[in-house]
Design a protein around this motif. Sequence first.
Motif, PDB file in Angstrom:
ATOM      1  N   TYR A   1       0.840  -1.199   0.000  1.00 48.20           N
ATOM      2  CA  TYR A   1       0.000   0.000   0.000  1.00 48.20           C
ATOM      3  C   TYR A   1       0.875   1.248   0.000  1.00 48.20           C
ATOM      4  CZ  TYR A   1      -3.944  -2.960   1.363  1.00 48.20           C
ATOM      5  OH  TYR A   1      -4.911  -3.911   1.414  1.00 48.20           O
ATOM      6  N   ASN A   2       1.939   1.193   0.820  1.00 44.94           N
ATOM      7  CA  ASN A   2       2.810   2.362   0.890  1.00 44.94           C
ATOM      8  C   ASN A   2       3.499   2.623  -0.446  1.00 44.94           C
ATOM      9  OD1 ASN A   2       3.176   3.887   3.489  1.00 44.94           O
ATOM     10  ND2 ASN A   2       3.100   1.791   4.260  1.00 44.94           N
ATOM     11  N   LEU A   3       3.857   1.571  -1.122  1.00 41.13           N
ATOM     12  CA  LEU A   3       4.532   1.756  -2.399  1.00 41.13           C
ATOM     13  C   LEU A   3       3.568   2.290  -3.452  1.00 41.13           C
ATOM     14  CD1 LEU A   3       6.808  -1.404  -2.436  1.00 41.13           C
ATOM     15  CD2 LEU A   3       7.523   0.961  -2.251  1.00 41.13           C
ATOM     16  N   ALA A   4       2.289   2.024  -3.257  1.00 40.21           N
ATOM     17  CA  ALA A   4       1.310   2.465  -4.243  1.00 40.21           C
ATOM     18  C   ALA A   4       0.727   3.838  -3.912  1.00 40.21           C
ATOM     19  CB  ALA A   4       0.182   1.444  -4.339  1.00 40.21           C
ATOM     20  N   LEU A   5       1.149   4.407  -2.799  1.00 39.97           N
ATOM     21  CA  LEU A   5       0.521   5.641  -2.314  1.00 39.97           C
ATOM     22  C   LEU A   5       0.530   6.777  -3.328  1.00 39.97           C
ATOM     23  CD1 LEU A   5       1.407   6.356   1.412  1.00 39.97           C
ATOM     24  CD2 LEU A   5      -0.799   5.921   0.372  1.00 39.97           C
TER      25      LEU A   5
ATOM     26  N   THR B   1       5.465  -8.040   0.523  1.00 43.14           N
ATOM     27  CA  THR B   1       4.525  -6.938   0.318  1.00 43.14           C
ATOM     28  C   THR B   1       3.557  -6.760   1.473  1.00 43.14           C
ATOM     29  OG1 THR B   1       3.161  -8.522  -0.850  1.00 43.14           O
ATOM     30  CG2 THR B   1       4.527  -7.088  -2.197  1.00 43.14           C
ATOM     31  N   LYS B   2       3.364  -7.825   2.251  1.00 39.11           N
ATOM     32  CA  LYS B   2       2.363  -7.750   3.328  1.00 39.11           C
ATOM     33  C   LYS B   2       2.951  -7.246   4.640  1.00 39.11           C
ATOM     34  CE  LYS B   2      -0.810 -10.739   1.269  1.00 39.11           C
ATOM     35  NZ  LYS B   2      -1.920 -10.184   0.520  1.00 39.11           N
ATOM     36  N   THR B   3       4.243  -6.929   4.655  1.00 37.08           N
ATOM     37  CA  THR B   3       4.880  -6.498   5.899  1.00 37.08           C
ATOM     38  C   THR B   3       4.325  -5.150   6.347  1.00 37.08           C
ATOM     39  OG1 THR B   3       6.875  -7.402   4.925  1.00 37.08           O
ATOM     40  CG2 THR B   3       7.122  -6.219   7.002  1.00 37.08           C
ATOM     41  N   PRO B   4       3.895  -5.040   7.600  1.00 35.26           N
ATOM     42  CA  PRO B   4       3.544  -3.704   8.094  1.00 35.26           C
ATOM     43  C   PRO B   4       4.816  -2.861   8.104  1.00 35.26           C
ATOM     44  CG  PRO B   4       2.894  -5.423   9.660  1.00 35.26           C
ATOM     45  CD  PRO B   4       3.755  -6.063   8.620  1.00 35.26           C
ATOM     46  N   VAL B   5       4.740  -1.672   7.553  1.00 31.07           N
ATOM     47  CA  VAL B   5       5.943  -0.864   7.393  1.00 31.07           C
ATOM     48  C   VAL B   5       6.565  -0.531   8.751  1.00 31.07           C
ATOM     49  CG1 VAL B   5       6.764   1.377   6.604  1.00 31.07           C
ATOM     50  CG2 VAL B   5       5.274   0.027   5.172  1.00 31.07           C
ATOM     51  N   ARG B   6       5.720  -0.423   9.773  1.00 33.53           N
ATOM     52  CA  ARG B   6       6.224  -0.082  11.105  1.00 33.53           C
ATOM     53  C   ARG B   6       7.301  -1.061  11.578  1.00 33.53           C
ATOM     54  NH1 ARG B   6       4.169   3.173  14.947  1.00 33.53           N
ATOM     55  NH2 ARG B   6       2.137   3.400  14.025  1.00 33.53           N
ATOM     56  N   SER B   7       7.162  -2.311  11.157  1.00 33.43           N
ATOM     57  CA  SER B   7       8.084  -3.323  11.675  1.00 33.43           C
ATOM     58  C   SER B   7       9.392  -3.374  10.895  1.00 33.43           C
ATOM     59  CB  SER B   7       7.406  -4.692  11.644  1.00 33.43           C
ATOM     60  OG  SER B   7       7.268  -5.115  10.301  1.00 33.43           O
ATOM     61  N   MET B   8       9.518  -2.563   9.850  1.00 32.65           N
ATOM     62  CA  MET B   8      10.741  -2.618   9.043  1.00 32.65           C
ATOM     63  C   MET B   8      11.829  -1.723   9.638  1.00 32.65           C
ATOM     64  SD  MET B   8       8.898  -2.566   5.318  1.00 32.65           S
ATOM     65  CE  MET B   8      10.284  -1.808   4.517  1.00 32.65           C
ATOM     66  N   SER B   9      13.078  -2.008   9.263  1.00 33.02           N
ATOM     67  CA  SER B   9      14.185  -1.196   9.772  1.00 33.02           C
ATOM     68  C   SER B   9      14.175   0.158   9.067  1.00 33.02           C
ATOM     69  CB  SER B   9      15.510  -1.899   9.513  1.00 33.02           C
ATOM     70  OG  SER B   9      15.832  -1.822   8.148  1.00 33.02           O
ATOM     71  N   GLY B  10      14.794   1.143   9.703  1.00 35.46           N
ATOM     72  CA  GLY B  10      14.820   2.494   9.151  1.00 35.46           C
ATOM     73  C   GLY B  10      15.386   2.539   7.745  1.00 35.46           C
ATOM     74  N   GLY B  11      16.444   1.775   7.531  1.00 36.45           N
ATOM     75  CA  GLY B  11      17.082   1.771   6.222  1.00 36.45           C
ATOM     76  C   GLY B  11      16.150   1.258   5.137  1.00 36.45           C
ATOM     77  N   ASN B  12      15.415   0.214   5.460  1.00 39.85           N
ATOM     78  CA  ASN B  12      14.506  -0.349   4.466  1.00 39.85           C
ATOM     79  C   ASN B  12      13.265   0.496   4.279  1.00 39.85           C
ATOM     80  OD1 ASN B  12      15.629  -2.828   3.285  1.00 39.85           O
ATOM     81  ND2 ASN B  12      15.848  -3.408   5.429  1.00 39.85           N
ATOM     82  N   GLN B  13      12.823   1.172   5.332  1.00 44.01           N
ATOM     83  CA  GLN B  13      11.722   2.121   5.172  1.00 44.01           C
ATOM     84  C   GLN B  13      12.139   3.203   4.185  1.00 44.01           C
ATOM     85  OE1 GLN B  13      10.858   3.574   9.102  1.00 44.01           O
ATOM     86  NE2 GLN B  13       9.667   1.783   9.664  1.00 44.01           N
TER      87      GLN B  13
END
Lengths: 311, 503
Positions: free
Chosen positions: B349-353, B391-403
């Motif tokens: 979803y974030n990538l499609a924003l 693709t289903k990963t909640p963005v909150r749980s990702m590392s800063g670099g990957n965000q």
Amino acid sequence: MFFAIPLLIVALGGMFSERSGVVNIALEGLMIFGAFTGVVFIGIIQKSGAHIDGQMLLLLAVLIAGAVGALVSLAHAYSAINMKADQIISGTAINMLAPAFAIFVGRRISEKGTQQVHFEDWFRFDSVPKLGDLPIIGDLFFKNAYLTTYLGFLILFISWIVLYKTRFGLRLRSCGEHPQAADSVGINVYKMRYAGVIISGILAGIGGLVFVIPTSREFNATVSGYGFLALAVLIFGQWKPLRILFTAFFFGLLKAVAASSSGLPVLKDIPISSYFYKMMPYVITLIVLTFTSKNSQAPKAEGIPYDKGGR
Amino acid sequence: MLGVTKKFPGITANDNITLQLKKGEIHALLGENGAGKSTLMSVLFGLYQPESGIIKKNGQIVKVNGPNDATKLGIGMVHQHFKLVHNFTVLENIVLGCETIKNGFLSMGAARKKVLDFSQEYGLEVDPQALISDITVGMQQRTEILKMLYRENEILIFDEPTAVLTPQEITDLMVIMKNLTNQGKSILFITHKLNEIQAVADRCTVLRKGKYIDTVVVAQTDKEKLSEMMVGRKVTLEVKKPLIEPGKVIVDVNGLTVKNRLSGKNIVNNVSFKVREGEIVCIAGIDGNGQSELVYALTGLMKADNGCIILDGQDISHTTVRARGLAGMAHIPEDRHKHGLVLDYNLAYNLALQRYYEPHFQNKGFLRYGEIYAYADGLIEKYDIRSGQGTKTPVRSMSGGNQQKAIIAREIDRAPKLLIAVQPTRGLDVGAIEYIHERLIEERSKGKGILLLSLELEEALGISDRTLVIFEGQIVADVDPQDVTYQELGLYMAGSGRKEAMA
């Protein structure tokens, strides 16, 4: 004066709770609990025919009202602090519970099965010795008075000292602003917040009784929205004791005007409905809050449950 | 700390780590984000109990069950995010938690004297009566240091202390740290900035992915070795970029002004500049000199009070955020949590924003999820975005670099004409910084215009073709990074070079 003092006491109570970081919208309900138990206590003693000094009885009732307020506020504290519940919801629950409780118990204990609880006014004194004889000041402040008025000022004074001049106050305020900071220097945030909420419960309970005593001869399971008005006073007073004093008196004045509008010669002649005056405090609350909310100095961590793990 | 191991479900955050701090030394703890530095410190403070391993102080085994125990052992920490109450005075913040009481009332007099003494002794200049909200970040940090000294801590831990400071403040801090160790205090210095380690640290312990790599004497090593130890492979610290002759003007900003809503002061004051094709223009400056507002005005998040913005011949001064995006502007925001991502949405979803409204992704108002997920998979592949559940990963749980990679993927993939990157490497480790710089250079090679806002001198000079300096909302210098030194740029950033620059 009769209108301002309960506002002052209850708003100060709210201040302790919110400065510790817990929103206490339950002030209204806590007032009802305090007023109800206080009045029931007075009624029972008066009916029993015991010979007790009026002021003494009042003080005892104040103590009971405070104790009950504290007890009920524990429920709010537990859900808001330990269970990390939404503080508005748990406060609202108390607000809804309180009048129901007062009506239910009131009907149970009254002989006629009505919900009103009656009491006699043994508490007013005509004049304070010596002080009452002072010109102007004596007439204004020391005649036809209730002990509770002075109690209000005493509470204000003590609140100010406690909040700004003691270790407890410093720690309490830090918990409302930045609980992580408080925790990092070894302060038990949960304990401080419990203390804040309980103090607010005590003061709200007392405030409820103080509201009923001078204005009525019976208690009808309501404090007419004074708890919410006290919240407005708290916000308008920017969570600071002295500003709360001024705001409480400002609102008290508006209420007094509303209550006596039909009796004041000048106002009576102006063709404005008395309902207009009764609306005034609430309308002004709305207007004032709209304009002051922007540079509000609310405690930063207010309403946010403290979670040790969070950063 | 000897052989400390801490396991979390599914991951070993600290694997048999040994860290020895000598009295009077500055010991750096180096590691990428997620290398286990914070976990190790939490163990030291008793926030976590290790599965194995012991903590010794002065040869004695000690048990730390909580922050209070740590304080008793004389261990204090300056947290990365300061733990200061904003509407308390400096003094109140320092004494909070160990106040002196006289007859039940606070007595501040003795405390004030003690604080002023320390302040003299260690060169920590503060005003005890000032409110925290009124003082600079540097002074807030000094308050934190005083807090530890007031508690008579022997072991001082600094958690990435320089992240928020200006170059001058960093130099001051280094001096203070040296002073402290000269007085017999020991310092543990957590960082991922290599030149700071070289500047002050005596020894350095490197962690990587929860494992202990080595402890080295700083004087006997160099930056390249340290970064190799930290990342686990060779890292190019020097940015290599091909020579490109800048093309036509992509964006022309003229007299842009933004007023403060409350004070009416100009936060962004008559700013004009141009960015051309194939050019990286960096706006350098100390935080809070109008950079954020400038970007908000450029991207349409905030209304400009004056001035105009011409993007590729089109006047976009008064258009909406989306119109600017469609006109060819892409934005890598300063605060990736606030403006960059919807943290509780998943990665797709974030990538499609930025594109969900395009016909390809929706059908009469209904989203075409198949397309969105396929598109997201493509970007994840292309930009090497790593996450737990794709693709289903909640963005909150990702590392800063990957965000950050996700944002960059989303923005660059729209093939913008102008890319505005605001502190794109903030809080990231060396590996991720390298990646992001490479992407920026790549876009430059494709002939895009890039506007970079940075607080880091190294970045400002390293990858840009032209460096502008912003001070109090004004552009005070326009220099070629080839012929300007750090010192000169630092002076411009502090405002002292304004006259010469204007002349």
